[in-house]
Write an enzyme that holds these catalytic residues in place. Structure first.
Site, PDB file in Angstrom:
ATOM      1  N   GLY A  72       1.239  -0.922  -0.041  1.00 53.13           N
ATOM      2  CA  GLY A  72      -0.113   0.103   0.487  1.00 53.13           C
ATOM      3  C   GLY A  72       0.486   1.200  -0.241  1.00 53.13           C
ATOM      4  O   GLY A  72       0.101   2.487  -0.734  1.00 53.13           O
ATOM      5  N   SER A  73       1.647   1.204   0.942  1.00 54.50           N
ATOM      6  CA  SER A  73       2.450   1.937   0.871  1.00 54.50           C
ATOM      7  C   SER A  73       3.295   2.954  -0.485  1.00 54.50           C
ATOM      8  O   SER A  73       3.723   3.603  -1.102  1.00 54.50           O
ATOM      9  CB  SER A  73       4.170   2.530   1.660  1.00 54.50           C
ATOM     10  N   ASN A 153      -7.520   4.279   9.070  1.00 54.94           N
ATOM     11  CA  ASN A 153      -6.268   3.150   9.450  1.00 54.94           C
ATOM     12  C   ASN A 153      -7.261   3.079  11.062  1.00 54.94           C
ATOM     13  O   ASN A 153      -6.915   1.891  11.656  1.00 54.94           O
ATOM     14  CB  ASN A 153      -5.095   2.785   9.027  1.00 54.94           C
ATOM     15  N   GLN A 181      -8.132   0.535   3.495  1.00 56.80           N
ATOM     16  CA  GLN A 181      -8.580  -0.238   4.652  1.00 56.80           C
ATOM     17  C   GLN A 181     -10.076  -0.844   4.135  1.00 56.80           C
ATOM     18  O   GLN A 181     -10.739  -1.265   4.585  1.00 56.80           O
ATOM     19  CB  GLN A 181      -8.721   0.742   5.816  1.00 56.80           C
ATOM     20  N   SER A 201      -3.752  -2.749  -0.378  1.00 57.88           N
ATOM     21  CA  SER A 201      -2.675  -3.219   0.258  1.00 57.88           C
ATOM     22  C   SER A 201      -3.251  -4.895   0.349  1.00 57.88           C
ATOM     23  O   SER A 201      -4.030  -4.736   0.988  1.00 57.88           O
ATOM     24  CB  SER A 201      -2.615  -3.159   1.112  1.00 57.88           C
ATOM     25  N   HIS A 203      -2.856  -8.021   2.584  1.00 59.67           N
ATOM     26  CA  HIS A 203      -2.221  -8.461   3.824  1.00 59.67           C
ATOM     27  C   HIS A 203      -3.242  -7.301   4.247  1.00 59.67           C
ATOM     28  O   HIS A 203      -3.252  -7.969   5.802  1.00 59.67           O
ATOM     29  CB  HIS A 203      -0.744  -7.986   4.476  1.00 59.67           C
ATOM     30  N   THR A 239      10.574  -8.441 -12.154  1.00 59.00           N
ATOM     31  CA  THR A 239      10.109 -10.302 -12.508  1.00 59.00           C
ATOM     32  C   THR A 239       9.457 -10.170 -11.352  1.00 59.00           C
ATOM     33  O   THR A 239       9.165  -9.024 -10.115  1.00 59.00           O
ATOM     34  CB  THR A 239      10.897 -10.996 -12.336  1.00 59.00           C
ATOM     35  N   CYS A 326       3.105   2.698  12.952  1.00 64.67           N
ATOM     36  CA  CYS A 326       3.840   3.654  12.451  1.00 64.67           C
ATOM     37  C   CYS A 326       4.608   4.223  14.041  1.00 64.67           C
ATOM     38  O   CYS A 326       6.090   4.327  14.039  1.00 64.67           O
ATOM     39  CB  CYS A 326       4.121   3.892  11.649  1.00 64.67           C
TER      40      CYS A 326
HETATM   41  C1  LIG Z   1      -1.317   0.024   6.063  1.00 67.09           C
HETATM   42  C2  LIG Z   1      -1.536   0.798   5.695  1.00 67.09           C
HETATM   43  C3  LIG Z   1      -1.096   1.367   4.597  1.00 67.09           C
HETATM   44  C4  LIG Z   1       0.158   1.052   4.347  1.00 67.09           C
HETATM   45  O1  LIG Z   1       0.078  -0.070   3.095  1.00 67.09           O
HETATM   46  P1  LIG Z   1       1.856  -1.455   3.153  1.00 67.09           P
HETATM   47  O2  LIG Z   1       1.254  -2.597   2.626  1.00 67.09           O
HETATM   48  O3  LIG Z   1       1.502  -2.053   4.772  1.00 67.09           O
HETATM   49  O4  LIG Z   1       2.607  -0.781   3.098  1.00 67.09           O
HETATM   50  C5  LIG Z   1      -1.549   2.626   4.086  1.00 67.09           C
HETATM   51  N1  LIG Z   1      -2.618   3.621   4.171  1.00 67.09           N
HETATM   52  C6  LIG Z   1      -3.584   2.660   5.264  1.00 67.09           C
HETATM   53  C7  LIG Z   1      -4.953   3.302   5.247  1.00 67.09           C
HETATM   54  C8  LIG Z   1      -3.012   2.047   5.819  1.00 67.09           C
HETATM   55  O5  LIG Z   1      -3.974   0.962   6.544  1.00 67.09           O
END
Ligand SMILES: *Cc1c(COP(=O)(O)O)cnc(C)c1O
Length: 394
Positions: A72-73, A153, A181, A201, A203, A239, A326
């Site tokens: 996500g970042s 989040n 989220q 993202s 995960h 890749t 964080c």
């Molecule tokens: C977790 C999160 C991110 C970052 O995602 P990653 O995959 O951990 O880099 C960005 N924005 C929000 C709102 C998040 O909750």
């Protein structure tokens, strides 16, 4: 003993067994490079393209509008920096966002401000919601990009995304949303909601870590993220992480298919906790009670230190969070809680519990059993609580 309750699903989620099963071949026997021309490679390529279609379908996008990223970042960075530099050619250098974005957005905007971009951060009101009329008023001739998160989040509030999209469309401004989220928890249709770019993202919805995607509407001018090979339509070389991409596709499909049922269960768990814990004196729920993610509980307990609360909950087998993961380790209270107008000393006493399908109402009951005595103990040791009580008596 041996109790273990994972209530930090906004930080990350458990990998779904179905997702793991789907990924396994690509971590073992199906190891071919997806760009290789022989049949062994084509099979990997097909798996990548199937996953791209699964993500596109989940968002209401076209396949060729989905770019896989390493989370996500990365998607947030790419969306904002990629378009910010492209919009300069149209004479635009102003970006509008909000005060309570994830740091992946806020720090990206800080970096752009140092390069000369003008940034406006909108206030978030006490209910944790952005006002569309304030956004509209902030748009000017030089505005090229609006980036507003779909769901926060920390406090889980869900923003009026379709209305924001409509304003941006009307004003000819590109609209990006960090939907990390929201994906899997909220119904999303990028076309109907006029979303031009969207970050997700894997995960956060029971997919693998280090995998994400960026939707970029066709026709939006955009810089490459990584130069090199021809992967991701020549925009992000390297890749393909075939297993991760396959896992992302399965996870998003599963999340969308089970959304309604999961949301009902999560809402029941969250409401149970909020209703019960609001009985604790000087407690509050942060963010609107209904316009929030079903699995999000965010409360403050005055006279309590969030970090101590987390340690005591951990000792009872409960994984929770206070402020944002964080910033844990720093003494600053959460920028999100400050943005909705909480005082520093109140914001320090925050607790975030975020649930998934794996949680049960029994988890909620256990949490409501152990939490009040912990708060009582912490308050008994707190000089701040003494001060609050003595002011009450005056
Ligand atoms: C977790 C999160 C991110 C970052 O995602 P990653 O995959 O951990 O880099 C960005 N924005 C929000 C709102 C998040 O909750």
């Amino acid at each position: 003993m041996g109790k273990f309750i994972y209530a930090d699903n906004a930080a990350t989620t458990a990998l779904s067994p179905k997702v793991l099963e789907g990924m396994m071949p690509y971590l073992t026997t199906e190891y071919a490079n997806a760009s290789s021309l022989y049949a062994f490679g084509s099979a990997a390529k097909e798996a990548v393209e199937k996953a791209r279609n699964q993500v596109a379908v989940a968002l209401g996008a076209r396949d060729n509008e989905i770019y896989f990223t390493a989370g996500g970042s990365e998607a947030d960075n790419w969306a904002i920096k990629g378009y910010a530099h492209a919009m300069l050619k149209k004479g635009k250098n102003h970006i509008i966002s909000t005060k309570f974005e994830h740091h992946a957005v806020l720090h990206t905007l800080d970096a752009l401000a140092k390069q000369g971009f003008e940034i406006t951060l909108l206030d978030v009101h006490s209910d944790g919601l952005v006002r569309v009329d304030e956004l509209k008023a902030a748009i000017k001739d030089t505005t090229g990009l609006v980036t507003v998160m779909y769901a926060n989040n920390e406090i889980g509030t869900v923003q009026p995304i379709a209305e924001i999209g409509a304003v941006c469309r009307e004003k000819g401004v590109v609209f990006h949303t960090d939907a990390v989220q929201a994906v899997g928890n909220v119904e999303i249709d990028v076309k109907a909601q006029n979303i031009d770019m969207l970050s997700l993202s894997a995960h956060k919805f029971h997919g693998p870590k280090g995998m994400g995607a960026l939707y970029i509407k066709r026709g939006i001018p955009f810089g490459n993220l990584i130069d090199g090979g021809a992967q991701e339509n020549r925009r992000r070389a390297g890749t393909e992480n075939t297993a991760g991409i396959v896992g992302t596709g399965i996870a998003i499909t599963e999340a969308v298919a089970t959304m309604k049922k999961r949301n009902e269960k999560c809402r029941e768990i969250s409401n149970y906790i909020m209703d019960n814990c609001l009985k604790i004196e000087r407690s509050r729920v942060n963010g609107d009670r209904t316009k929030r993610l079903p699995g999000n509980v965010n409360m403050c307990f005055e006279g309590v230190e969030g970090e101590s609360l987390l340690l005591m909950l951990d000792a009872k087998g409960i994984c929770a969070s206070s402020g944002s993961a964080c910033t844990s380790g720093s003494l600053d209270p959460s920028h999100v809680l400050l943005s909705i107008g909480l005082k520093h000393e109140v914001a320090h006493g925050s607790l975030r519990l975020t649930f998934s399908d794996d949680n049960t109402l029994d988890d909620a009951k256990y949490i409501c059993e152990v939490l009040p005595p912990i708060i009582e103990r912490l308050r008994a040791m707190s000089p701040l609580w003494d001060k609050i009580k003595s002011e009450e008596n005056n």
